[in-house]
Design a protein around this motif. Structure first.
Motif, PDB file in Angstrom:
ATOM      1  N   GLN A  50       0.827  -1.205   0.000  1.00 47.97           N
ATOM      2  CA  GLN A  50       0.000   0.000   0.000  1.00 47.97           C
ATOM      3  C   GLN A  50       0.860   1.254   0.000  1.00 47.97           C
ATOM      4  O   GLN A  50       0.636   2.191  -0.772  1.00 47.97           O
ATOM      5  CB  GLN A  50      -0.905  -0.007   1.239  1.00 47.97           C
ATOM      6  N   HIS A  74       1.227   3.978  -3.287  1.00 47.23           N
ATOM      7  CA  HIS A  74       0.927   5.413  -3.210  1.00 47.23           C
ATOM      8  C   HIS A  74       2.150   6.260  -3.554  1.00 47.23           C
ATOM      9  O   HIS A  74       2.021   7.321  -4.190  1.00 47.23           O
ATOM     10  CB  HIS A  74       0.408   5.758  -1.819  1.00 47.23           C
ATOM     11  N   LYS A  75       3.329   5.798  -3.176  1.00 46.14           N
ATOM     12  CA  LYS A  75       4.548   6.539  -3.501  1.00 46.14           C
ATOM     13  C   LYS A  75       4.778   6.571  -5.011  1.00 46.14           C
ATOM     14  O   LYS A  75       5.086   7.626  -5.596  1.00 46.14           O
ATOM     15  CB  LYS A  75       5.754   5.912  -2.797  1.00 46.14           C
ATOM     16  N   THR A 134       2.378   8.818  -6.807  1.00 45.17           N
ATOM     17  CA  THR A 134       2.767  10.223  -6.639  1.00 45.17           C
ATOM     18  C   THR A 134       3.936  10.567  -7.550  1.00 45.17           C
ATOM     19  O   THR A 134       3.950  11.640  -8.184  1.00 45.17           O
ATOM     20  CB  THR A 134       3.145  10.494  -5.173  1.00 45.17           C
ATOM     21  N   GLY A 185      -0.914  11.093  -7.997  1.00 48.49           N
ATOM     22  CA  GLY A 185      -1.075  11.021  -6.545  1.00 48.49           C
ATOM     23  C   GLY A 185      -2.470  11.329  -6.058  1.00 48.49           C
ATOM     24  O   GLY A 185      -2.861  10.896  -4.972  1.00 48.49           O
ATOM     25  N   ARG A 199      -6.482  11.073  -5.663  1.00 49.31           N
ATOM     26  CA  ARG A 199      -7.283   9.854  -5.533  1.00 49.31           C
ATOM     27  C   ARG A 199      -7.892   9.407  -6.867  1.00 49.31           C
ATOM     28  O   ARG A 199      -7.705   8.258  -7.280  1.00 49.31           O
ATOM     29  CB  ARG A 199      -8.394  10.071  -4.493  1.00 49.31           C
ATOM     30  N   GLY A 246      -5.221   8.334  -9.396  1.00 51.90           N
ATOM     31  CA  GLY A 246      -4.597   7.074  -9.024  1.00 51.90           C
ATOM     32  C   GLY A 246      -5.498   5.887  -9.258  1.00 51.90           C
ATOM     33  O   GLY A 246      -5.073   4.856  -9.805  1.00 51.90           O
ATOM     34  N   THR A 302      -8.193   1.130  -3.012  1.00 52.47           N
ATOM     35  CA  THR A 302      -7.040   0.225  -3.057  1.00 52.47           C
ATOM     36  C   THR A 302      -7.175  -0.915  -2.060  1.00 52.47           C
ATOM     37  O   THR A 302      -6.468  -1.916  -2.159  1.00 52.47           O
ATOM     38  CB  THR A 302      -5.751   1.000  -2.772  1.00 52.47           C
TER      39      THR A 302
END
Length: 234
Positions: free
Chosen positions: A175, A179-180, A183, A188, A190, A193, A208
Protein backbone atom coordinates in the motif's frame (compact mmCIF):
# COMPACT_ATOMS: atom_id res chain seq x y z
CA UNK A 1 -0.77 -7.30 83.34
CA UNK A 2 0.56 -5.46 80.29
CA UNK A 3 0.10 -1.68 80.45
CA UNK A 4 0.42 -0.69 76.79
CA UNK A 5 -0.28 -2.14 73.36
CA UNK A 6 3.46 -2.69 72.84
CA UNK A 7 3.71 -4.69 76.08
CA UNK A 8 0.72 -6.76 74.99
CA UNK A 9 2.40 -7.62 71.71
CA UNK A 10 5.61 -8.44 73.55
CA UNK A 11 3.73 -10.89 75.75
CA UNK A 12 1.85 -12.38 72.81
CA UNK A 13 4.94 -12.87 70.67
CA UNK A 14 6.85 -14.44 73.55
CA UNK A 15 4.39 -17.33 73.41
CA UNK A 16 2.76 -17.09 69.96
CA UNK A 17 -0.32 -19.14 69.12
CA UNK A 18 -0.10 -21.86 66.50
CA UNK A 19 -2.09 -21.61 63.28
CA UNK A 20 -2.70 -24.63 61.06
CA UNK A 21 -3.15 -24.15 57.32
CA UNK A 22 -6.10 -26.51 56.98
CA UNK A 23 -8.07 -24.79 54.24
CA UNK A 24 -7.50 -25.52 50.56
CA UNK A 25 -7.30 -22.78 47.96
CA UNK A 26 -5.95 -22.18 44.50
CA UNK A 27 -3.73 -19.45 43.01
CA UNK A 28 -3.88 -19.68 39.24
CA UNK A 29 -3.05 -23.32 38.50
CA UNK A 30 -1.31 -23.88 41.83
CA UNK A 31 -3.13 -25.41 44.79
CA UNK A 32 -2.42 -23.85 48.19
CA UNK A 33 -3.40 -24.22 51.85
CA UNK A 34 -4.13 -21.43 54.31
CA UNK A 35 -5.50 -20.61 57.75
CA UNK A 36 -8.86 -18.89 57.24
CA UNK A 37 -10.27 -15.88 59.08
CA UNK A 38 -12.41 -18.05 61.38
CA UNK A 39 -9.33 -19.85 62.73
CA UNK A 40 -7.38 -16.58 63.00
CA UNK A 41 -10.17 -15.06 65.06
CA UNK A 42 -10.49 -18.12 67.29
CA UNK A 43 -6.76 -18.39 67.95
CA UNK A 44 -5.26 -14.92 67.66
CA UNK A 45 -8.16 -12.59 68.33
CA UNK A 46 -9.28 -14.51 71.41
CA UNK A 47 -5.75 -14.28 72.86
CA UNK A 48 -5.70 -10.53 72.24
CA UNK A 49 -9.07 -10.08 73.90
CA UNK A 50 -7.85 -11.92 76.99
CA UNK A 51 -4.91 -9.49 77.09
CA UNK A 52 -7.29 -6.52 77.00
CA UNK A 53 -6.89 -5.68 73.30
CA UNK A 54 -9.56 -5.26 70.65
CA UNK A 55 -9.06 -5.39 66.89
CA UNK A 56 -11.31 -3.36 64.60
CA UNK A 57 -11.25 -2.73 60.86
CA UNK A 58 -13.50 -0.94 58.38
CA UNK A 59 -13.48 -0.78 54.58
CA UNK A 60 -13.61 2.93 53.77
CA UNK A 61 -12.26 5.76 51.62
CA UNK A 62 -9.24 7.66 52.84
CA UNK A 63 -8.64 11.40 52.52
CA UNK A 64 -7.34 10.92 48.97
CA UNK A 65 -10.42 8.99 47.90
CA UNK A 66 -8.63 5.63 47.82
CA UNK A 67 -10.45 2.49 48.96
CA UNK A 68 -8.68 1.06 52.02
CA UNK A 69 -9.17 -1.13 55.07
CA UNK A 70 -8.70 1.13 58.09
CA UNK A 71 -7.61 -0.99 61.06
CA UNK A 72 -6.77 -0.47 64.73
CA UNK A 73 -5.32 -2.62 67.49
CA UNK A 74 -6.23 -0.90 70.78
CA UNK A 75 -5.31 -1.67 74.37
CA UNK A 76 -8.54 -0.74 76.11
CA UNK A 77 -7.13 0.18 79.53
CA UNK A 78 -4.25 2.38 78.38
CA UNK A 79 -5.94 3.67 75.22
CA UNK A 80 -2.70 3.01 73.34
CA UNK A 81 -3.09 1.60 69.86
CA UNK A 82 -1.52 0.69 66.57
CA UNK A 83 -3.37 1.83 63.45
CA UNK A 84 -2.93 1.79 59.71
CA UNK A 85 -4.55 1.51 56.31
CA UNK A 86 -4.36 -1.46 53.97
CA UNK A 87 -5.07 -0.66 50.29
CA UNK A 88 -8.02 -2.44 48.70
CA UNK A 89 -8.84 -2.77 45.02
CA UNK A 90 -12.35 -1.97 43.86
CA UNK A 91 -14.03 -4.70 41.82
CA UNK A 92 -17.37 -5.03 40.03
CA UNK A 93 -17.72 -8.61 41.26
CA UNK A 94 -19.14 -8.52 44.84
CA UNK A 95 -17.80 -12.00 45.65
CA UNK A 96 -14.31 -11.06 44.54
CA UNK A 97 -14.49 -7.84 46.55
CA UNK A 98 -15.68 -9.73 49.64
CA UNK A 99 -12.83 -12.22 49.30
CA UNK A 100 -10.32 -9.38 49.04
CA UNK A 101 -11.68 -7.71 52.19
CA UNK A 102 -11.70 -11.01 54.10
CA UNK A 103 -8.12 -11.65 53.11
CA UNK A 104 -7.11 -8.11 54.11
CA UNK A 105 -8.71 -8.49 57.56
CA UNK A 106 -6.81 -11.71 58.18
CA UNK A 107 -3.55 -10.52 56.64
CA UNK A 108 -3.50 -7.27 58.65
CA UNK A 109 -4.18 -9.01 61.97
CA UNK A 110 -1.39 -11.53 61.41
CA UNK A 111 0.99 -8.86 60.15
CA UNK A 112 0.42 -6.38 63.00
CA UNK A 113 0.74 -9.07 65.67
CA UNK A 114 3.65 -10.89 64.03
CA UNK A 115 1.82 -14.24 64.04
CA UNK A 116 2.42 -16.67 61.16
CA UNK A 117 0.89 -19.92 60.03
CA UNK A 118 2.85 -23.14 59.50
CA UNK A 119 4.67 -21.72 56.46
CA UNK A 120 4.59 -18.66 54.26
CA UNK A 121 1.06 -17.54 53.44
CA UNK A 122 0.54 -16.96 49.72
CA UNK A 123 -3.16 -17.53 49.24
CA UNK A 124 -3.95 -13.82 49.16
CA UNK A 125 -3.07 -13.48 45.51
CA UNK A 126 -6.14 -15.47 44.59
CA UNK A 127 -8.40 -13.51 46.95
CA UNK A 128 -7.21 -10.20 45.55
CA UNK A 129 -7.86 -11.31 42.00
CA UNK A 130 -4.20 -11.71 41.05
CA UNK A 131 -2.78 -14.67 39.19
CA UNK A 132 0.62 -16.17 39.80
CA UNK A 133 2.74 -16.03 36.67
CA UNK A 134 4.40 -19.28 35.80
CA UNK A 135 8.16 -18.95 35.80
CA UNK A 136 9.84 -19.82 32.56
CA UNK A 137 12.29 -22.66 32.88
CA UNK A 138 15.73 -21.67 31.69
CA UNK A 139 17.63 -24.34 29.75
CA UNK A 140 20.32 -25.93 31.87
CA UNK A 141 23.81 -26.15 30.36
CA UNK A 142 24.78 -29.63 29.23
CA UNK A 143 27.48 -31.39 31.28
CA UNK A 144 31.00 -31.14 29.92
CA UNK A 145 31.66 -33.64 27.17
CA UNK A 146 28.02 -34.12 26.25
CA UNK A 147 26.35 -32.61 23.19
CA UNK A 148 24.07 -29.67 23.74
CA UNK A 149 20.47 -29.79 22.68
CA UNK A 150 19.69 -28.45 19.25
CA UNK A 151 18.36 -24.91 19.20
CA UNK A 152 14.73 -24.51 18.32
CA UNK A 153 14.25 -23.60 14.68
CA UNK A 154 12.58 -20.31 13.93
CA UNK A 155 9.16 -20.66 12.36
CA UNK A 156 9.21 -20.34 8.59
CA UNK A 157 5.49 -19.85 8.16
CA UNK A 158 4.15 -16.58 6.78
CA UNK A 159 3.28 -14.17 9.61
CA UNK A 160 -0.42 -13.46 10.11
CA UNK A 161 -1.89 -10.43 8.31
CA UNK A 162 -1.79 -7.11 10.09
CA UNK A 163 -5.01 -5.50 11.38
CA UNK A 164 -7.10 -4.40 8.43
CA UNK A 165 -5.47 -6.89 6.07
CA UNK A 166 -6.85 -10.16 4.76
CA UNK A 167 -4.72 -13.18 4.04
CA UNK A 168 -4.78 -12.50 0.27
CA UNK A 169 -5.35 -8.74 0.39
CA UNK A 170 -2.88 -5.96 -0.34
CA UNK A 171 -0.28 -5.62 2.40
CA UNK A 172 0.65 -2.41 4.16
CA UNK A 173 4.13 -2.32 2.55
CA UNK A 174 2.50 -2.72 -0.87
CA UNK A 175 0.00 0.00 0.00
CA UNK A 176 2.76 2.42 0.92
CA UNK A 177 4.86 1.65 -2.17
CA UNK A 178 1.82 1.92 -4.43
CA UNK A 179 0.93 5.41 -3.21
CA UNK A 180 4.55 6.54 -3.50
CA UNK A 181 4.86 5.34 -7.09
CA UNK A 182 1.54 6.92 -8.04
CA UNK A 183 2.77 10.22 -6.64
CA UNK A 184 6.10 9.92 -8.45
CA UNK A 185 4.34 9.33 -11.75
CA UNK A 186 1.97 12.26 -11.24
CA UNK A 187 -1.08 10.23 -10.25
CA UNK A 188 -1.07 11.02 -6.54
CA UNK A 189 -4.61 12.39 -6.41
CA UNK A 190 -7.28 9.85 -5.53
CA UNK A 191 -9.28 9.91 -8.77
CA UNK A 192 -6.19 9.91 -10.97
CA UNK A 193 -4.60 7.07 -9.02
CA UNK A 194 -7.73 4.91 -9.06
CA UNK A 195 -8.15 5.61 -12.78
CA UNK A 196 -4.58 4.47 -13.44
CA UNK A 197 -5.05 1.28 -11.38
CA UNK A 198 -8.39 0.53 -13.10
CA UNK A 199 -6.74 0.91 -16.51
CA UNK A 200 -3.90 -1.46 -15.59
CA UNK A 201 -6.21 -4.13 -14.13
CA UNK A 202 -8.92 -3.54 -16.77
CA UNK A 203 -11.69 -3.33 -14.20
CA UNK A 204 -13.13 -0.55 -12.09
CA UNK A 205 -11.33 -0.03 -8.76
CA UNK A 206 -12.96 2.27 -6.22
CA UNK A 207 -10.51 1.72 -3.34
CA UNK A 208 -7.04 0.23 -3.06
CA UNK A 209 -8.26 -1.86 -0.12
CA UNK A 210 -10.08 -4.10 -2.61
CA UNK A 211 -6.79 -5.06 -4.29
CA UNK A 212 -5.27 -8.47 -3.79
CA UNK A 213 -1.55 -9.03 -3.34
CA UNK A 214 -1.37 -10.14 -6.98
CA UNK A 215 -3.26 -7.02 -8.13
CA UNK A 216 -0.95 -4.77 -6.13
CA UNK A 217 2.15 -6.47 -7.56
CA UNK A 218 0.85 -6.09 -11.12
CA UNK A 219 0.15 -2.38 -10.67
CA UNK A 220 3.46 -1.76 -8.88
CA UNK A 221 5.39 -3.50 -11.67
CA UNK A 222 3.51 -1.43 -14.24
CA UNK A 223 4.25 1.80 -12.36
CA UNK A 224 7.94 0.99 -12.08
CA UNK A 225 8.10 0.30 -15.83
CA UNK A 226 6.38 3.61 -16.60
CA UNK A 227 8.77 5.48 -14.29
CA UNK A 228 11.77 3.92 -16.06
CA UNK A 229 10.36 5.06 -19.41
CA UNK A 230 9.92 8.60 -18.09
CA UNK A 231 13.48 8.68 -16.83
CA UNK A 232 14.96 7.57 -20.18
CA UNK A 233 16.34 10.44 -22.31
CA UNK A 234 14.23 11.44 -25.29
Amino acid sequence: MAATISEVLLELQADPPVLVKDKKGQVGNQKTKYADLVQVNEVVLSRLNKLGVIYSCTPTLDDEGKFVLAYELEHVESKTSKTGRYPLKLADNPMQMGSAITYARRYVLLAITGIAAEDEDDDGHGAAGHRTAQRQQRPQPAPTGQPTTQRAQRPTTTPPPLPGESADGITQPQQGLLHKLLTDIGKGERDAGLGYISAVLRREITTTKDLTKADAKQVIDHLQDDLKKQEQPA
